[in-house]
Motif scaffolding. Structure first.
Motif, PDB file in Angstrom:
ATOM      1  N   TYR A  74       0.891  -1.171   0.026  1.00  0.00           N
ATOM      2  CA  TYR A  74       0.190   0.005   0.034  1.00  0.00           C
ATOM      3  C   TYR A  74       1.010   1.374   0.049  1.00  0.00           C
ATOM      4  CZ  TYR A  74       1.190   0.295   4.845  1.00  0.00           C
ATOM      5  OH  TYR A  74       2.158   0.354   6.113  1.00  0.00           O
TER       6      TYR A  74
ATOM      7  N   LEU B 150      -9.183   4.088  10.804  1.00  0.00           N
ATOM      8  CA  LEU B 150      -8.740   2.983  10.995  1.00  0.00           C
ATOM      9  C   LEU B 150      -8.543   1.770   9.985  1.00  0.00           C
ATOM     10  CD1 LEU B 150     -10.538   2.644  14.843  1.00  0.00           C
ATOM     11  CD2 LEU B 150      -8.141   2.973  14.454  1.00  0.00           C
TER      12      LEU B 150
ATOM     13  N   ARG C 179     -10.688   3.824   1.080  1.00  0.00           N
ATOM     14  CA  ARG C 179     -11.321   2.953  -0.275  1.00  0.00           C
ATOM     15  C   ARG C 179     -11.853   1.524   0.164  1.00  0.00           C
ATOM     16  NH1 ARG C 179     -12.737   6.114  -3.448  1.00  0.00           N
ATOM     17  NH2 ARG C 179     -12.530   4.289  -5.026  1.00  0.00           N
ATOM     18  N   PHE C 180     -11.802   1.224   1.360  1.00  0.00           N
ATOM     19  CA  PHE C 180     -12.351   0.123   1.735  1.00  0.00           C
ATOM     20  C   PHE C 180     -13.762   0.138   2.036  1.00  0.00           C
ATOM     21  CE2 PHE C 180      -9.805  -3.548   3.462  1.00  0.00           C
ATOM     22  CZ  PHE C 180      -8.532  -3.387   2.564  1.00  0.00           C
ATOM     23  N   ILE C 181     -14.755  -0.996   1.895  1.00  0.00           N
ATOM     24  CA  ILE C 181     -15.981  -0.985   2.148  1.00  0.00           C
ATOM     25  C   ILE C 181     -15.925  -1.200   3.447  1.00  0.00           C
ATOM     26  CG2 ILE C 181     -18.075  -2.669   2.032  1.00  0.00           C
ATOM     27  CD1 ILE C 181     -16.678  -3.622  -0.634  1.00  0.00           C
TER      28      ILE C 181
ATOM     29  N   ARG D 240      -4.023  -0.272  20.329  1.00  0.00           N
ATOM     30  CA  ARG D 240      -3.637  -0.840  19.205  1.00  0.00           C
ATOM     31  C   ARG D 240      -4.241  -2.237  18.937  1.00  0.00           C
ATOM     32  NH1 ARG D 240       2.039   0.256  16.866  1.00  0.00           N
ATOM     33  NH2 ARG D 240       0.946  -0.045  15.140  1.00  0.00           N
TER      34      ARG D 240
ATOM     35  N   ASN E 292      -7.874  -1.932  18.332  1.00  0.00           N
ATOM     36  CA  ASN E 292      -8.181  -0.857  16.999  1.00  0.00           C
ATOM     37  C   ASN E 292      -9.190  -0.164  17.326  1.00  0.00           C
ATOM     38  OD1 ASN E 292      -6.890  -0.299  14.539  1.00  0.00           O
ATOM     39  ND2 ASN E 292      -8.584  -1.408  13.680  1.00  0.00           N
TER      40      ASN E 292
ATOM     41  N   LYS F 265      -6.990 -10.235   0.444  1.00  0.00           N
ATOM     42  CA  LYS F 265      -6.291  -9.358   1.291  1.00  0.00           C
ATOM     43  C   LYS F 265      -7.390  -8.609   2.146  1.00  0.00           C
ATOM     44  CE  LYS F 265      -1.872  -9.857  -0.565  1.00  0.00           C
ATOM     45  NZ  LYS F 265      -0.975  -9.339  -1.732  1.00  0.00           N
ATOM     46  N   ILE F 266      -6.948  -8.292   3.706  1.00  0.00           N
ATOM     47  CA  ILE F 266      -7.620  -7.433   4.276  1.00  0.00           C
ATOM     48  C   ILE F 266      -6.542  -6.553   5.130  1.00  0.00           C
ATOM     49  CG2 ILE F 266      -9.869  -8.655   4.667  1.00  0.00           C
ATOM     50  CD1 ILE F 266      -8.866 -10.006   7.123  1.00  0.00           C
ATOM     51  N   TYR F 267      -6.835  -5.549   5.514  1.00  0.00           N
ATOM     52  CA  TYR F 267      -6.040  -4.324   6.017  1.00  0.00           C
ATOM     53  C   TYR F 267      -5.981  -4.355   7.633  1.00  0.00           C
ATOM     54  CZ  TYR F 267      -3.445  -0.206   6.998  1.00  0.00           C
ATOM     55  OH  TYR F 267      -2.625   1.096   7.635  1.00  0.00           O
TER      56      TYR F 267
ATOM     57  N   ASP G  42      -5.066  -2.200  10.775  1.00  0.00           N
ATOM     58  CA  ASP G  42      -4.305  -1.267  10.892  1.00  0.00           C
ATOM     59  C   ASP G  42      -3.294  -1.126  12.028  1.00  0.00           C
ATOM     60  OD1 ASP G  42      -4.463   1.649  10.580  1.00  0.00           O
ATOM     61  OD2 ASP G  42      -4.887   1.832  12.571  1.00  0.00           O
ATOM     62  N   ASP G  43      -3.582  -2.168  13.069  1.00  0.00           N
ATOM     63  CA  ASP G  43      -2.543  -2.057  14.285  1.00  0.00           C
ATOM     64  C   ASP G  43      -1.338  -2.687  13.964  1.00  0.00           C
ATOM     65  OD1 ASP G  43      -3.772  -4.579  13.521  1.00  0.00           O
ATOM     66  OD2 ASP G  43      -3.499  -5.336  15.541  1.00  0.00           O
ATOM     67  N   LYS G  44      -1.181  -3.264  12.557  1.00  0.00           N
ATOM     68  CA  LYS G  44       0.264  -3.466  11.887  1.00  0.00           C
ATOM     69  C   LYS G  44       0.561  -3.089  10.697  1.00  0.00           C
ATOM     70  CE  LYS G  44      -1.047  -8.543  13.407  1.00  0.00           C
ATOM     71  NZ  LYS G  44      -2.437  -8.233  13.209  1.00  0.00           N
ATOM     72  N   SER G  45      -0.402  -1.947  10.300  1.00  0.00           N
ATOM     73  CA  SER G  45      -0.061  -1.362   9.144  1.00  0.00           C
ATOM     74  C   SER G  45       0.198  -2.403   7.978  1.00  0.00           C
ATOM     75  CB  SER G  45       0.915   0.053   9.278  1.00  0.00           C
ATOM     76  OG  SER G  45       0.577   0.858  10.114  1.00  0.00           O
ATOM     77  N   ASP G  46      -0.530  -3.171   7.770  1.00  0.00           N
ATOM     78  CA  ASP G  46      -0.086  -4.281   7.140  1.00  0.00           C
ATOM     79  C   ASP G  46      -1.492  -4.907   6.430  1.00  0.00           C
ATOM     80  OD1 ASP G  46       1.836  -6.070   5.601  1.00  0.00           O
ATOM     81  OD2 ASP G  46       1.661  -7.290   7.342  1.00  0.00           O
ATOM     82  N   TYR G  47      -1.142  -5.723   5.536  1.00  0.00           N
ATOM     83  CA  TYR G  47      -2.242  -6.467   4.791  1.00  0.00           C
ATOM     84  C   TYR G  47      -1.843  -8.038   5.092  1.00  0.00           C
ATOM     85  CZ  TYR G  47      -4.042  -2.641   1.802  1.00  0.00           C
ATOM     86  OH  TYR G  47      -4.659  -1.469   1.368  1.00  0.00           O
TER      87      TYR G  47
ATOM     88  N   PRO H  56      -7.957  -5.913  -3.866  1.00  0.00           N
ATOM     89  CA  PRO H  56      -8.690  -6.429  -2.628  1.00  0.00           C
ATOM     90  C   PRO H  56     -10.293  -6.480  -2.703  1.00  0.00           C
ATOM     91  CG  PRO H  56      -6.836  -5.569  -1.799  1.00  0.00           C
ATOM     92  CD  PRO H  56      -6.946  -5.012  -2.850  1.00  0.00           C
TER      93      PRO H  56
ATOM     94  N   ARG I 285     -12.166  -6.142  -0.570  1.00  0.00           N
ATOM     95  CA  ARG I 285     -12.868  -5.413   0.446  1.00  0.00           C
ATOM     96  C   ARG I 285     -12.978  -4.030  -0.023  1.00  0.00           C
ATOM     97  NH1 ARG I 285     -16.723  -7.440   2.647  1.00  0.00           N
ATOM     98  NH2 ARG I 285     -16.613  -5.752   4.190  1.00  0.00           N
ATOM     99  N   PHE I 286     -12.165  -3.750  -1.182  1.00  0.00           N
ATOM    100  CA  PHE I 286     -11.769  -2.292  -1.709  1.00  0.00           C
ATOM    101  C   PHE I 286     -13.338  -2.047  -2.499  1.00  0.00           C
ATOM    102  CE2 PHE I 286      -7.849   0.097  -1.866  1.00  0.00           C
ATOM    103  CZ  PHE I 286      -7.326  -0.461  -0.801  1.00  0.00           C
TER     104      PHE I 286
END
Lengths: 161, 161, 161, 161
Positions: free
Chosen positions: A24, A107, A111-113, A153, A156, B15-17, B19-24, B109, B111-112
């Protein structure tokens, strides 16, 4: 509210996904797209100060945000910011005079649903018109004094301290 | 088509996002949620074989996918797979007898907002009922012979070779 | 498939809501917006023949749709149409020579969250490339012979007859 | 804000589309679904008083809404209401003591992509925590005194009078 002065700094709210890198990155400020789509009945102006994950926002960045606020004659500000260090940036802004400043973010990427971005921006927009001078955080549907909130965190979400 | 046998392997589509890891990360198969929401008028069954970015799919994984196909008496298969090595996996499946197999995935993804996931699954579902035996790829609105297509990573789309 | 010739006639797929009239009307063809967003790798052309709820489509309209098909040298056609009389229109199209024609529509407006529009268009696009000559209906994830399907209005789905 | 007392009355925000009748009807309150999805950090309670297009809300309905407010010991209220007569209902509520009441709704059904519902609810939620006693309207991103706003039906937006 004569005008809403919007400053964007990056964060999850503006994250978009690039499949070719399986990564991302932070894109254009989503708040501009959202306010246009919502056909808001007030004047606003936007300045994209930086595009950073809030974990990478440093003292120089915070000084820059503060300068951008103090250089403006507007009274009402909305700042979009990553959630991980939103509280720290709020503390670093210091004395802002008679200005009303609401910080928000998301959070989940806008762009996410089911992203919280549109709702959070709504909360911030609704609150900034009704609050007195100071710096505030709009997250999880509440308007927080930055000194009395933290991001949990693991869960979340923002919660009182 | 008596039944659609669905195998999922991961990839961007799921893929889902976080936030707590800033990662997919790769979550539950989105195709199950989508087919339920679309109220499809055919029987289907799903097996989540693995949850991998397709860059990490190796020979053992491909052997496992092949075994899962050959162990089934069904005729019609839909495989969701990451896009980066979808063509390689198609080549590795080898002889599958009278089975009709369509592979698909997503460049964004599911979910977008504006993800191609729902459209691609639609293409795959529509095609699998009409194709003859063999292995096919449904991406960018076309049904491709895997030997005549590649992913153009810079343009983030599939194109003929 | 050299080119996909798209004809639109209206129907729920294109319905938009007008608050000032507390009413819906049929808007621009959603399929054009969707195919552009999906970045499809084939050539297509669109003709908006009419904007009607399918309950209002009459014999003259059906003759017009037939003329639009026969006047074209293309082989592959996708027709978007209201669901209530999609089967009747399919029957009225008669002999179309070597052409492959897939009709689709939506049970919920494309502008709705969780609409079946994108999925149905995907199914139609995937199928039209793989089917032989004739007229077909793509609804609820299945490719139907129009003589063997009906819309169950109470259940709001297509089912075999 | 100890608790947010939510009253729903119907209106476009809750409209859903029924294909079998080619008609819109008012469904379950969308605000409940939205507040759960947004994971809000405050206590709330919901009462669905009626399910009416606001053009059909009459004096008896307004008396009922007023009673529902006065019968509660809560201080903070959010009312969802159709937009066509939101201003009239606000005027009819009369003296509500120390209560803070924000009315909102939507110009497009919440189930639509790009609906203003989530944004408007956000505005109302953000404002209700920061306003003093009285009755307010949150639409088009502004918090209005009901005596100084009207709906411009032709333009489908709220504007100052």
């Amino acid at each position: 509210m004569k005008k809403l002065d919007i400053l964007t700094t990056g964060g999850t709210i503006d994250k978009i996904y690039y499949d070719d890198k399986s990564d991302y990155q932070i894109g254009e400020p989503e708040i501009a797209r959202i306010l246009r789509a919502m056909n808001v009945a007030f004047e606003w102006e936007i300045r994209a100060l930086m595009r950073k994950d809030s974990l990478h926002i440093n003292d120089d960045d915070r000084a820059l945000i503060r300068q951008a606020i103090l250089a403006s004659d507007d009274e009402h500000f909305l700042i979009t910011h990553g959630t991980d260090t939103m509280v720290e940036t709020a503390a670093a802004l210091g004395d802002v005079g008679n200005r009303v400043i609401v910080m928000t973010g998301a959070l989940n990427p806008a762009r996410f649903i089911d992203s919280d971005a549109v709702f959070n921006i709504g909360c911030a927009v609704g609150a900034v018109q009704c609050l007195g001078p100071g710096i505030w955080i709009a997250m999880n549907g509440r308007i927080w004094d930055p000194r009395r909130v933290r991001k949990n965190r693991a869960e979340n979400r923002f919660e009182p301290v």
